[in-house]
Structures are given as structure tokens and as C-alpha cells.
Design a protein around this motif. Structure first.
Motif, PDB file in Angstrom:
ATOM      1  N   ASP A 272       0.877  -1.370   0.187  1.00 52.66           N
ATOM      2  CA  ASP A 272      -0.042  -0.006   0.070  1.00 52.66           C
ATOM      3  C   ASP A 272       0.628   1.256  -0.181  1.00 52.66           C
ATOM      4  O   ASP A 272       0.412   2.175  -0.531  1.00 52.66           O
ATOM      5  CB  ASP A 272      -0.994  -0.077   1.054  1.00 52.66           C
ATOM      6  N   LYS A 273       1.884   1.207   0.723  1.00 52.69           N
ATOM      7  CA  LYS A 273       2.724   2.381   0.912  1.00 52.69           C
ATOM      8  C   LYS A 273       3.407   2.703  -0.598  1.00 52.69           C
ATOM      9  O   LYS A 273       3.409   3.909  -1.078  1.00 52.69           O
ATOM     10  CB  LYS A 273       3.899   2.213   1.741  1.00 52.69           C
ATOM     11  N   ASP A 274       4.051   1.664  -1.151  1.00 48.52           N
ATOM     12  CA  ASP A 274       4.700   1.780  -2.578  1.00 48.52           C
ATOM     13  C   ASP A 274       3.804   2.249  -3.766  1.00 48.52           C
ATOM     14  O   ASP A 274       4.069   3.268  -4.294  1.00 48.52           O
ATOM     15  CB  ASP A 274       5.161   0.511  -2.950  1.00 48.52           C
ATOM     16  N   ALA A 275       2.585   1.719  -3.445  1.00 50.10           N
ATOM     17  CA  ALA A 275       1.710   2.169  -4.334  1.00 50.10           C
ATOM     18  C   ALA A 275       1.235   3.607  -4.182  1.00 50.10           C
ATOM     19  O   ALA A 275       1.096   4.352  -5.217  1.00 50.10           O
ATOM     20  CB  ALA A 275       0.259   1.497  -4.494  1.00 50.10           C
ATOM     21  N   GLN A 276       0.994   4.164  -3.029  1.00 48.60           N
ATOM     22  CA  GLN A 276       0.621   5.469  -2.662  1.00 48.60           C
ATOM     23  C   GLN A 276       1.739   6.694  -2.937  1.00 48.60           C
ATOM     24  O   GLN A 276       1.702   7.597  -3.382  1.00 48.60           O
ATOM     25  CB  GLN A 276       0.366   5.685  -1.077  1.00 48.60           C
ATOM     26  N   ASP A 277       3.079   5.940  -2.729  1.00 48.07           N
ATOM     27  CA  ASP A 277       4.098   6.960  -2.951  1.00 48.07           C
ATOM     28  C   ASP A 277       4.327   7.237  -4.500  1.00 48.07           C
ATOM     29  O   ASP A 277       4.819   8.160  -4.987  1.00 48.07           O
ATOM     30  CB  ASP A 277       5.330   6.050  -2.446  1.00 48.07           C
ATOM     31  N   ILE A 278       4.013   5.964  -5.164  1.00 46.21           N
ATOM     32  CA  ILE A 278       3.954   6.184  -6.831  1.00 46.21           C
ATOM     33  C   ILE A 278       2.987   7.117  -7.219  1.00 46.21           C
ATOM     34  O   ILE A 278       3.077   8.002  -8.142  1.00 46.21           O
ATOM     35  CB  ILE A 278       4.031   4.829  -7.615  1.00 46.21           C
ATOM     36  N   ALA A 279       1.938   6.872  -6.523  1.00 48.79           N
ATOM     37  CA  ALA A 279       0.391   7.773  -6.951  1.00 48.79           C
ATOM     38  C   ALA A 279       0.977   9.265  -6.642  1.00 48.79           C
ATOM     39  O   ALA A 279       0.455  10.015  -7.504  1.00 48.79           O
ATOM     40  CB  ALA A 279      -0.706   7.454  -6.097  1.00 48.79           C
ATOM     41  N   TYR A 280       1.481   9.510  -5.256  1.00 54.22           N
ATOM     42  CA  TYR A 280       2.003  10.838  -5.192  1.00 54.22           C
ATOM     43  C   TYR A 280       2.952  11.529  -5.986  1.00 54.22           C
ATOM     44  O   TYR A 280       2.870  12.435  -6.896  1.00 54.22           O
ATOM     45  CB  TYR A 280       2.424  11.051  -3.800  1.00 54.22           C
ATOM     46  N   ALA A 281       3.990  10.688  -6.773  1.00 56.67           N
ATOM     47  CA  ALA A 281       4.785  10.874  -7.692  1.00 56.67           C
ATOM     48  C   ALA A 281       4.231  11.470  -8.941  1.00 56.67           C
ATOM     49  O   ALA A 281       4.431  12.328  -9.540  1.00 56.67           O
ATOM     50  CB  ALA A 281       5.842  10.139  -7.732  1.00 56.67           C
ATOM     51  N   ILE A 282       3.270  10.631  -9.146  1.00 58.37           N
ATOM     52  CA  ILE A 282       2.556  10.974 -10.733  1.00 58.37           C
ATOM     53  C   ILE A 282       1.744  12.100 -10.617  1.00 58.37           C
ATOM     54  O   ILE A 282       1.520  12.661 -11.520  1.00 58.37           O
ATOM     55  CB  ILE A 282       1.614   9.514 -10.950  1.00 58.37           C
ATOM     56  N   ASP A 283       1.333  12.477  -9.278  1.00 61.88           N
ATOM     57  CA  ASP A 283       0.468  13.445  -9.076  1.00 61.88           C
ATOM     58  C   ASP A 283       1.278  14.660  -9.315  1.00 61.88           C
ATOM     59  O   ASP A 283       1.100  15.955 -10.102  1.00 61.88           O
ATOM     60  CB  ASP A 283      -0.296  13.402  -7.958  1.00 61.88           C
ATOM     61  N   SER A 284       2.547  14.606  -8.762  1.00 64.79           N
ATOM     62  CA  SER A 284       3.547  15.645  -8.711  1.00 64.79           C
ATOM     63  C   SER A 284       4.066  16.065 -10.192  1.00 64.79           C
ATOM     64  O   SER A 284       4.168  17.112 -10.432  1.00 64.79           O
ATOM     65  CB  SER A 284       4.629  15.445  -7.855  1.00 64.79           C
ATOM     66  N   ASP A 285       4.122  14.901 -11.043  1.00 59.06           N
ATOM     67  CA  ASP A 285       4.941  15.077 -12.339  1.00 59.06           C
ATOM     68  C   ASP A 285       3.735  15.271 -13.470  1.00 59.06           C
ATOM     69  O   ASP A 285       4.132  15.674 -14.447  1.00 59.06           O
ATOM     70  CB  ASP A 285       5.790  13.864 -12.498  1.00 59.06           C
ATOM     71  N   VAL A 286       2.573  14.759 -13.416  1.00 61.82           N
ATOM     72  CA  VAL A 286       1.594  14.849 -14.309  1.00 61.82           C
ATOM     73  C   VAL A 286       0.293  15.334 -13.877  1.00 61.82           C
ATOM     74  O   VAL A 286      -0.179  16.430 -14.567  1.00 61.82           O
ATOM     75  CB  VAL A 286       1.467  13.413 -14.868  1.00 61.82           C
ATOM     76  N   VAL A 287      -0.217  14.847 -12.823  1.00 60.78           N
ATOM     77  CA  VAL A 287      -1.750  15.198 -12.721  1.00 60.78           C
ATOM     78  C   VAL A 287      -1.931  16.616 -12.177  1.00 60.78           C
ATOM     79  O   VAL A 287      -2.716  17.302 -12.786  1.00 60.78           O
ATOM     80  CB  VAL A 287      -2.339  14.294 -11.730  1.00 60.78           C
ATOM     81  N   GLN A 288      -1.113  17.201 -11.409  1.00 64.24           N
ATOM     82  CA  GLN A 288      -1.243  18.568 -11.168  1.00 64.24           C
ATOM     83  C   GLN A 288      -1.196  19.418 -12.067  1.00 64.24           C
ATOM     84  O   GLN A 288      -1.942  20.418 -12.019  1.00 64.24           O
ATOM     85  CB  GLN A 288      -0.210  18.928  -9.991  1.00 64.24           C
ATOM     86  N   TYR A 289      -0.309  19.454 -13.294  1.00 66.30           N
ATOM     87  CA  TYR A 289      -0.315  20.086 -14.320  1.00 66.30           C
ATOM     88  C   TYR A 289      -1.322  20.058 -15.306  1.00 66.30           C
ATOM     89  O   TYR A 289      -2.033  21.071 -15.734  1.00 66.30           O
ATOM     90  CB  TYR A 289       0.835  19.837 -15.007  1.00 66.30           C
ATOM     91  N   LEU A 290      -2.270  18.747 -15.286  1.00 62.18           N
ATOM     92  CA  LEU A 290      -3.388  18.786 -16.063  1.00 62.18           C
ATOM     93  C   LEU A 290      -4.753  19.805 -15.228  1.00 62.18           C
ATOM     94  O   LEU A 290      -5.236  20.562 -15.806  1.00 62.18           O
ATOM     95  CB  LEU A 290      -4.088  17.429 -16.063  1.00 62.18           C
ATOM     96  N   ASP A 291      -4.580  19.706 -13.877  1.00 62.82           N
ATOM     97  CA  ASP A 291      -5.304  20.593 -12.987  1.00 62.82           C
ATOM     98  C   ASP A 291      -4.915  21.869 -13.107  1.00 62.82           C
ATOM     99  O   ASP A 291      -6.031  22.773 -13.236  1.00 62.82           O
ATOM    100  CB  ASP A 291      -5.215  20.098 -11.570  1.00 62.82           C
ATOM    101  N   MET A 292      -3.686  22.449 -13.234  1.00 61.79           N
ATOM    102  CA  MET A 292      -3.349  23.588 -13.559  1.00 61.79           C
ATOM    103  C   MET A 292      -3.767  24.420 -14.867  1.00 61.79           C
ATOM    104  O   MET A 292      -4.045  25.438 -14.896  1.00 61.79           O
ATOM    105  CB  MET A 292      -1.925  23.917 -13.351  1.00 61.79           C
ATOM    106  N   SER A 293      -3.862  23.672 -15.621  1.00 64.52           N
ATOM    107  CA  SER A 293      -4.120  24.007 -16.916  1.00 64.52           C
ATOM    108  C   SER A 293      -5.628  24.120 -17.179  1.00 64.52           C
ATOM    109  O   SER A 293      -5.875  25.321 -17.758  1.00 64.52           O
ATOM    110  CB  SER A 293      -3.689  23.228 -18.161  1.00 64.52           C
ATOM    111  N   ASP A 294      -6.416  23.446 -16.306  1.00 58.78           N
ATOM    112  CA  ASP A 294      -7.693  23.547 -16.550  1.00 58.78           C
ATOM    113  C   ASP A 294      -8.191  24.750 -15.786  1.00 58.78           C
ATOM    114  O   ASP A 294      -9.272  25.543 -15.971  1.00 58.78           O
ATOM    115  CB  ASP A 294      -8.477  22.192 -15.835  1.00 58.78           C
ATOM    116  N   THR A 295      -7.424  24.797 -14.633  1.00 60.64           N
ATOM    117  CA  THR A 295      -8.030  25.982 -13.585  1.00 60.64           C
ATOM    118  C   THR A 295      -7.570  27.192 -14.105  1.00 60.64           C
ATOM    119  O   THR A 295      -7.832  28.360 -13.359  1.00 60.64           O
ATOM    120  CB  THR A 295      -7.648  25.629 -12.373  1.00 60.64           C
TER     121      THR A 295
END
Length: 333
Positions: free
Chosen positions: A105-128
Motif C-alpha cells: 500500500d505504501k509503495d502504491a501510494q508513493d508512486i501515486a503521489y509522484a505521478i500527481d507531482s509530475d503529471v496530474v497536478q499540471y492537468l489541473d493547473m491547465s484546467d483551472t
């Protein structure tokens, strides 16, 4: 299960959010609508509906008073809201499906955080509207936007029904593209995680300034940069090319600057020219940027590494001598 999102022009944030839910709940029906009744009847409502309530599958951010944000202050759009709730579970599923790796669970969450930092947050920033697309129009959000209909597509469609059918197909194509992006992110990060222990166990030679790895494709750069400050060069064996590689170590993650470059006299040389320049009989090539070179044998790669270290030492000694030399003066009598 039914996933509802808005009709009309789509954006990267709703494409990503729907794609993630589709990975977790394959076979869902996608409904693109602005009809409140159809939205309310859906199992998930993404980027539409005016409610953020993960427990009931509601992931909208347009409602008055919405203030959902990451700890960094970056506001959520639908991509981030769905990823925040389901990202770790999605990572674990894809790691098992595509790499046959069961993550904690920890490894999956750590990777999810990293993907948010590198990819997902920028999709949100572009949309907002808090960040623009990458220069040249090829940020991920801009690329996904390109799947939308042009005015010519709309004109040729001839009716709203035909245009929406075409837009639905384009939306699904955008989802396929985003799924590839996500799977590649998971594969890379799980691979890096599994490689870390091998990199840490690599042999340290030449007083700790040289790291020896058995496989040239191991993703070693981040571990060496963060955890091995004394390592200047990495020697590794390329299984596919059947030769030994000599790499410099990046000084930072953001630039091509190295802790120590390979000798300038080697830059851009190959074969006999490089062998003559460095004195290593089986030297193969040195990149013009001086960040990678190769030799056919382990002994050849080690000779090149030692030569590079010796030049680095000579450069340091020369600088030290210059700094220590007293300034000369002429006394007029």
C-alpha cells in the motif's frame, strides 16, 4: 456502472479522470451529458454535477465555494480529485497487470503521489487557468485538446447528433492516449523502485568515485545523484549492445550538467580515432556532449574511467595551484 461527464468540448482533466475510473471499473458506460437527471443517476459524475463527494462518486470542482487544494496550494480539477481518491489503487492494479508486481500500500501510494507531482497536478493547473501549456503547444493538456473537433469537423458533421457521436469517439481515443501515459508512468516508476536496491549494491571502485553496475539499463541516475555524492562515473554492461558503457553522473535532475565531464579530447570521436586519443585499444565512441562513452571490454572501460578520473584530479590540482600561487611584482629601483 455509468460514468457521466459533460458533453461538448472536453479537456485533459476530464479525460484523465474518466480514464482512471475506466481502468478500475472496466466495462463502464460513458455518458457525456449536461442533463441533471442523467448525471444524478450515474455511478460517477466527473467534472459535472456541482458536487465533490468521493464516497458517492462525485468529482466536480466548478461549484461555488469549492476550495479543494493540495498541500502545495495547487487547486484540484477533476483529474486530481479522482486521482486523490483512486490513484494508489489504480497504480497497484496496473503494476500487477502490466508488470506482474504486487505493490505494498505504501509503495502504491508513493508512486501515486509522484505521478500527481509530475503529471496530474499540471492537468489541473491547465484546467483551472493557473498554468499555461508547455511552449510550442505540446504540453499534455494541449495534446489532449487536439483530439477535440475543429470547426471544419463540426461543419461536416451537419447536425448536433452526428457531431456528438464523433466527439464521443474522439473522447475515447483521448482516453486511450492518456491510458498509455499512465501505464508508462507506472512501469517506469515501479521499475525504478525495483532497481534501487541493485544500484545501491553496486561495487564502488577507485576510492568510491566509480560505481560498477551489471546492467546498463538500470535506472540509476536518481539514486546515485541523491545518495552517492562521491561517485563521478558509472561503468555498466550493455547486454543488448555487448559492450561496456562509461557514464557521467548528472549534477541535478533539471540540467545536463555533470559532476565531472569526460575528457574534452575524446568528444565526438569513434573507433580508431578515439583509441588513438585515449590510448585504449577497444574504445568504441564518446558522445560529443562528453556524458557517455563505450569500450568493448570491461578492462577497456575501466582504463577510460581511470583516465577520466586522472584528468579530473589534474584539473583540480591545477586550479588549486593557481589559487595558491603568489602574485608577482616588479620593484623599480
Amino acid at each position: 456502472m455509468i460514468i457521466a461527464t459533460h458533453s461538448g468540448k472536453f479537456h485533459a482533466d476530464d479525460i484523465w479522470a474518466v480514464m482512471v475510473l475506466d481502468q478500475l471499473f472496466p466495462g463502464c458506460e460513458l455518458v457525456r451529458t449536461r442533463d441533471p437527471e442523467r448525471i444524478a443517476a450515474a455511478d460517477f459524475a466527473v467534472d459535472v454535477g456541482g458536487v465533490w463527494e468521493p464516497k458517492t462518486g462525485r468529482f466536480d470542482h466548478h461549484q461555488k465555494g469549492f476550495a479543494g487544494a493540495r498541500q502545495s496550494g495547487v487547486l484540484y480539477a477533476s483529474a486530481g480529485l479522482v486521482w486523490r481518491e483512486h490513484g494508489a489503487r489504480c497504480v497497484a492494479l496496473l503494476a500487477q497487470k502490466h508488470m506482474n508486481q504486487a505493490l505494498s500500500d505504501k509503495d502504491a501510494q508513493d508512486i501515486a503521489y509522484a505521478i500527481d507531482s509530475d503529471v496530474v497536478q499540471y492537468l489541473d493547473m491547465s484546467d483551472t487557468g493557473t498554468a499555461r501549456n508547455a511552449p510550442g503547444g505540446y504540453g499534455l493538456s494541449a495534446v489532449v485538446s487536439g483530439f477535440n473537433l475543429t470547426w471544419l469537423d463540426e461543419q461536416y458533421a451537419g447536425s448536433m447528433a452526428v457531431a456528438e457521436e464523433l466527439r464521443q469517439r474522439r473522447f475515447l481515443r483521448g482516453m486511450e492516449f492518456m491510458a498509455d501515459v499512465l501505464v508508462n508512468q507506472v512501469r517506469y516508476r515501479v521499475g525504478s523502485m525495483l532497481a534501487a536496491s541493485q544500484v545501491r549494491q553496486g561495487r564502488r571502485l577507485e576510492g568510491g568515485r566509480l560505481l560498477l553496475l551489471e546492467n546498463a539499463v538500470l535506472p540509476w541516475s536518481s539514486i546515485v545523484r541523491k545518495e552517492m555524492p562521491s561517485v563521478l562515473f558509472v561503468v555498466s554492461y550493455s547486454i543488448t549492445e555487448n559492450r561496456y558503457m562509461l557514464h557521467t553522473v548528472p549534477a541535478t535532475a533539471e540540467t545536463f550538467e555533470a559532476r565531472c565531464d569526460l575528457p574534452a579530447a575524446w568528444a565526438g570521436l569513434q573507433g580508431a580515432e578515439l583509441a588513438a586519443a585515449c590510448g585504449v585499444a577497444d574504445a568504441v565512441f564518446c558522445h560529443n556532449g562528453r556524458f557517455i562513452a563505450a569500450a568493448l571490454s570491461f578492462d577497456g572501460a575501466m582504463q577510460m574511467a581511470r583516465l577520466a578520473l586522472a584528468e579530473a584530479d589534474a584539473g583540480k590540482n591545477a586550479k588549486g595551484t593557481d589559487a595558491a600561487a603568489p602574485s608577482s611584482s616588479v620593484n623599480a629601483s
